[in-house]
Design an enzyme around this catalytic site. Structure first.
Site, PDB file in Angstrom:
ATOM      1  N   LYS A  35       0.838  -1.204   0.000  1.00  0.00           N
ATOM      2  CA  LYS A  35       0.000   0.000   0.000  1.00  0.00           C
ATOM      3  C   LYS A  35       0.878   1.261   0.000  1.00  0.00           C
ATOM      4  CE  LYS A  35      -4.319  -0.598   1.859  1.00  0.00           C
ATOM      5  NZ  LYS A  35      -5.344  -0.734   2.875  1.00  0.00           N
ATOM      6  N   THR A 122     -14.330   2.741  14.037  1.00  0.00           N
ATOM      7  CA  THR A 122     -15.591   2.488  14.739  1.00  0.00           C
ATOM      8  C   THR A 122     -15.324   1.475  15.844  1.00  0.00           C
ATOM      9  OG1 THR A 122     -16.782   2.910  12.702  1.00  0.00           O
ATOM     10  CG2 THR A 122     -17.953   1.674  14.411  1.00  0.00           C
ATOM     11  N   PHE A 152     -18.097   9.338   9.635  1.00  0.00           N
ATOM     12  CA  PHE A 152     -19.405   9.037   9.040  1.00  0.00           C
ATOM     13  C   PHE A 152     -19.380   9.049   7.519  1.00  0.00           C
ATOM     14  CE2 PHE A 152     -20.166  10.806  13.250  1.00  0.00           C
ATOM     15  CZ  PHE A 152     -20.995   9.845  13.808  1.00  0.00           C
ATOM     16  N   ASN A 211     -25.330   3.993  12.540  1.00  0.00           N
ATOM     17  CA  ASN A 211     -25.313   2.917  11.546  1.00  0.00           C
ATOM     18  C   ASN A 211     -26.472   1.941  11.745  1.00  0.00           C
ATOM     19  OD1 ASN A 211     -23.214   3.881  10.091  1.00  0.00           O
ATOM     20  ND2 ASN A 211     -21.744   2.300  10.653  1.00  0.00           N
ATOM     21  N   PHE A 252     -32.224   6.976   2.342  1.00  0.00           N
ATOM     22  CA  PHE A 252     -32.147   5.588   2.832  1.00  0.00           C
ATOM     23  C   PHE A 252     -33.493   4.884   2.796  1.00  0.00           C
ATOM     24  CE2 PHE A 252     -28.170   3.856   4.363  1.00  0.00           C
ATOM     25  CZ  PHE A 252     -27.337   4.883   3.989  1.00  0.00           C
ATOM     26  N   LEU A 253     -34.272   5.223   1.778  1.00  0.00           N
ATOM     27  CA  LEU A 253     -35.550   4.523   1.602  1.00  0.00           C
ATOM     28  C   LEU A 253     -35.601   3.863   0.225  1.00  0.00           C
ATOM     29  CD1 LEU A 253     -38.130   6.965   3.283  1.00  0.00           C
ATOM     30  CD2 LEU A 253     -37.330   4.756   4.137  1.00  0.00           C
ATOM     31  N   GLY A 256     -34.073  -2.682  -1.833  1.00  0.00           N
ATOM     32  CA  GLY A 256     -33.064  -3.406  -2.609  1.00  0.00           C
ATOM     33  C   GLY A 256     -32.887  -4.821  -2.111  1.00  0.00           C
ATOM     34  N   CYS A 263     -19.403  -1.626   6.647  1.00  0.00           N
ATOM     35  CA  CYS A 263     -19.796  -1.088   7.960  1.00  0.00           C
ATOM     36  C   CYS A 263     -21.090  -1.672   8.543  1.00  0.00           C
ATOM     37  CB  CYS A 263     -19.924   0.433   7.882  1.00  0.00           C
ATOM     38  SG  CYS A 263     -18.332   1.224   7.635  1.00  0.00           S
TER      39      CYS A 263
HETATM   40  P1  NAD Z   1      -9.321  -0.622   5.849  1.00  0.00           P
HETATM   41  O1  NAD Z   1      -9.213  -2.076   6.087  1.00  0.00           O
HETATM   42  O2  NAD Z   1      -9.558  -0.095   4.481  1.00  0.00           O
HETATM   43  O3  NAD Z   1      -8.003   0.097   6.382  1.00  0.00           O
HETATM   44  C1  NAD Z   1      -7.361  -0.209   7.569  1.00  0.00           C
HETATM   45  C2  NAD Z   1      -5.855  -0.068   7.335  1.00  0.00           C
HETATM   46  O4  NAD Z   1      -5.175  -0.110   8.576  1.00  0.00           O
HETATM   47  C3  NAD Z   1      -5.247  -1.185   6.488  1.00  0.00           C
HETATM   48  O5  NAD Z   1      -4.581  -0.616   5.380  1.00  0.00           O
HETATM   49  C4  NAD Z   1      -4.252  -1.868   7.441  1.00  0.00           C
HETATM   50  O6  NAD Z   1      -3.104  -2.349   6.774  1.00  0.00           O
HETATM   51  C5  NAD Z   1      -3.930  -0.739   8.385  1.00  0.00           C
HETATM   52  N1  NAD Z   1      -3.400  -1.112   9.699  1.00  0.00           N
HETATM   53  C6  NAD Z   1      -3.899  -2.018  10.578  1.00  0.00           C
HETATM   54  N2  NAD Z   1      -3.139  -2.029  11.695  1.00  0.00           N
HETATM   55  C7  NAD Z   1      -2.158  -1.119  11.526  1.00  0.00           C
HETATM   56  C8  NAD Z   1      -1.076  -0.661  12.323  1.00  0.00           C
HETATM   57  N3  NAD Z   1      -0.857  -1.145  13.537  1.00  0.00           N
HETATM   58  N4  NAD Z   1      -0.246   0.289  11.825  1.00  0.00           N
HETATM   59  C9  NAD Z   1      -0.459   0.799  10.600  1.00  0.00           C
HETATM   60  N5  NAD Z   1      -1.482   0.411   9.798  1.00  0.00           N
HETATM   61  C10 NAD Z   1      -2.318  -0.524  10.260  1.00  0.00           C
HETATM   62  O7  NAD Z   1     -10.468  -0.103   6.844  1.00  0.00           O
HETATM   63  P2  NAD Z   1     -11.435   1.151   6.648  1.00  0.00           P
HETATM   64  O8  NAD Z   1     -12.563   0.811   5.765  1.00  0.00           O
HETATM   65  O9  NAD Z   1     -10.611   2.352   6.356  1.00  0.00           O
HETATM   66  O10 NAD Z   1     -12.028   1.263   8.112  1.00  0.00           O
HETATM   67  C11 NAD Z   1     -11.262   1.727   9.201  1.00  0.00           C
HETATM   68  C12 NAD Z   1     -12.197   1.996  10.366  1.00  0.00           C
HETATM   69  O11 NAD Z   1     -13.087   3.065  10.034  1.00  0.00           O
HETATM   70  C13 NAD Z   1     -13.081   0.828  10.763  1.00  0.00           C
HETATM   71  O12 NAD Z   1     -13.253   0.829  12.152  1.00  0.00           O
HETATM   72  C14 NAD Z   1     -14.394   1.132  10.085  1.00  0.00           C
HETATM   73  O13 NAD Z   1     -15.491   0.565  10.739  1.00  0.00           O
HETATM   74  C15 NAD Z   1     -14.437   2.635  10.187  1.00  0.00           C
HETATM   75  N6  NAD Z   1     -15.245   3.288   9.161  1.00  0.00           N
HETATM   76  C16 NAD Z   1     -15.187   2.867   7.872  1.00  0.00           C
HETATM   77  C17 NAD Z   1     -15.939   3.513   6.905  1.00  0.00           C
HETATM   78  C18 NAD Z   1     -15.907   3.048   5.470  1.00  0.00           C
HETATM   79  O14 NAD Z   1     -16.755   3.499   4.689  1.00  0.00           O
HETATM   80  N7  NAD Z   1     -14.979   2.202   5.064  1.00  0.00           N
HETATM   81  C19 NAD Z   1     -16.741   4.601   7.248  1.00  0.00           C
HETATM   82  C20 NAD Z   1     -16.761   5.023   8.569  1.00  0.00           C
HETATM   83  C21 NAD Z   1     -16.010   4.353   9.521  1.00  0.00           C
END
Ligand code: NAD
Length: 435
Positions: A35, A122, A152, A211, A252-253, A256, A263
């Protein structure tokens, strides 16, 4: 301000790039070497509209950095964000907090001077307390405050959501930390974004409550859709008719095939588990989870029924869209991961096209013939299923489609097309909740 962002995924990369765009100096840290290498080469590891330009501009202007080794960035930071994954823990449905706690340990060894540690992931109620305890245990002398600042944003519209959110939630009672958070989000005051300051536990719960409510709203309209089919009503008009009531709201209505994504599935289950642990079960959410799981699985039967078949042996189904929603390549818990195997279990061969998700889908779905475009996915199929409403599926050439399909059946699980128009073009057409 100097920001270190631990975790450079969908949330960390977008948040990091947006904070840099606000004028802060941001280092995005990830432990995944591929990455970081890609980001250093100027490639964006995920598909998110507008992110490539935003990242490139902030890198060029010297405000956004990527690294595998975050030690220096964490030492220098005013705020260290934890934006690592919190997937469902195997076996029990709770959120897996091992990545969050590992990040807390790393931070603990490095912070220098007063530092705000911000949980953007989260996380269940009480996680901030545990992060604080970890840092205190490793570094009793450290000066820090742990803040909850849930995210969010929606994938597919993430930059707009980050830069123009409905609100920002900040959970901390520490005044120094509040000042740092206010400064970080100061550019949002231009568009008068409310910043809701709360206690840390409240903030953690707000994210799950939001959520869970949205998941419930989708599930509600999905059940109304099923009822519409039985009674000869139109769910889109029901949605419009109730959504204009400001107490309900029109978002959100859209009925589907059931919600999915990175999430809602994991967060609803995690909330159910937390609530059970505390002896305050959330029955509505328990039911939402159950109803939604069953719904996704039932979609294959719905498709077979539209084809007037009980099993699909010897039939080919063309599938349009595999990601859980358009404008993302994210396949985590996408409804397609239930629906495609269920079609295969009924005997069907599946040929599919997704504009951005096919590469990831190929790791997750077995025996799917991936095609290069929508028409290729339709060619020779006994039915075409619209599973994700990518814009490019909204204006297909219906005459061409009809010629390509072996039998002119379209099952539109996103209500993209108008039933009358499809019938006029000679299709057997089924959709969700429209009589
Ligand atoms: P993701 O899996 O895309 O990204 C997480 C990243 O963290 C990965 O690249 C992983 O390699 C890295 N990582 C893990 N441990 C690490 C460490 N110790 N040091 C450095 N890097 C590390 O996850 P995401 O979708 O970005 O979600 C992250 C958080 O945000 C979750 O808790 C999720 O619920 C929340 N969230 C996600 C969204 C969404 O739409 N994806 C929206 C709101 C909240």
């Amino acid at each position: 301000m100097r920001v270190a962002m631990i975790g450079t995924g969908y949330v960390g990369l977008v948040s990091g790039a947006c904070f840099a765009d606000f004028g802060h100096v941001v280092t995005c840290i990830d432990k995944d070497p591929s990455k970081i290498e890609r980001l250093e080469r100027g490639e964006i590891p995920i598909f998110e509209p507008g992110l490539d330009d935003l990242v490139a501009r902030n890198v060029r202007e010297g405000r956004l950095f990527f690294t595998l080794d975050g030690a220096q960035a964490i030492k220098d930071a005013d705020a260290v964000f934890i934006a690592v994954g919190t997937p469902t823990r195997r076996g029990d449905g709770h959120a897996d907090l091992s990545y969050v706690y590992a990040a807390a340990e790393e931070i603990a060894g490095l912070i220098d001077g007063f530092t705000v540690v911000v949980t953007k992931s989260t996380v269940p109620v009480g996680t901030g307390d545990e992060v604080e305890a970890i840092i205190k245990r490793v570094r009793p002398d450290a000066q820090f405050a742990v803040v909850s600042n849930p995210e969010f944003l929606r994938e597919g519209a993430a930059i707009e959501d980050f830069k123009r959110p409905d609100r920002v939630v900040v959970g901390t009672e520490d005044e120094r930390a509040q000042a740092v958070m206010r400064e970080l989000y100061r550019p949002l005051s231009l568009n008068e974004t409310p910043i809701v300051f709360t206690g840390r536990r409240t903030s953690e719960l707000i994210k799950y409550a939001a959520n869970a409510f949205l998941a419930m709203k989708i599930t509600f309209i999905n059940e109304m859709a099923d009822l519409c089919e039985k009674v000869g009503a139109d769910v889109q008009q029901v949605a419009k008719g109730i959504g204009l009531d400001k107490r309900i709201g029109s978002k959100f209505l859209n009925a589907g095939p059931g919600y999915g994504g990175s999430c809602f599935p994991k967060d609803t289950i995690a909330l159910v588990k937390t609530a059970q642990d505390y002896g305050a079960p959330t029955r509505l959410i328990e039911t939402t989870v159950e109803v939604n799981d069953a719904r996704k699985k039932a979609m294959a039967t719905k498709i077979a029924k539209a084809m007037q078949l009980e099993d699909l042996a010897g039939r080919t189904i063309g599938v349009l869209g595999l990601t859980f929603k358009p404008n993302t390549d994210d396949m985590r818990d996408a409804p397609s991961l239930d629906i495609v195997p269920a079609l295969q279990a009924l005997g069907a061969k599946v040929q599919a096209f997704d504009p951005e998700g096919a590469k990831e889908a190929a790791h997750l779905l077995k025996d799917v013939d991936f095609k290069a475009g929508a028409y290729e996915a339709a060619e020779g199929a006994d039915a075409l299923v619209i599973l994700t409403e990518w814009d490019q599926f909204r204006a297909l050439d219906l005459d061409r489609l009809k010629l390509l399909l072996k039998s002119p059946t379209v099952v539109d699980l996103r209500n993209v097309y108008k039933p009358a128009e499809m019938v006029r073009h000679g299709f057997t057409y089924a959709s969700i909740g429209r009589g």
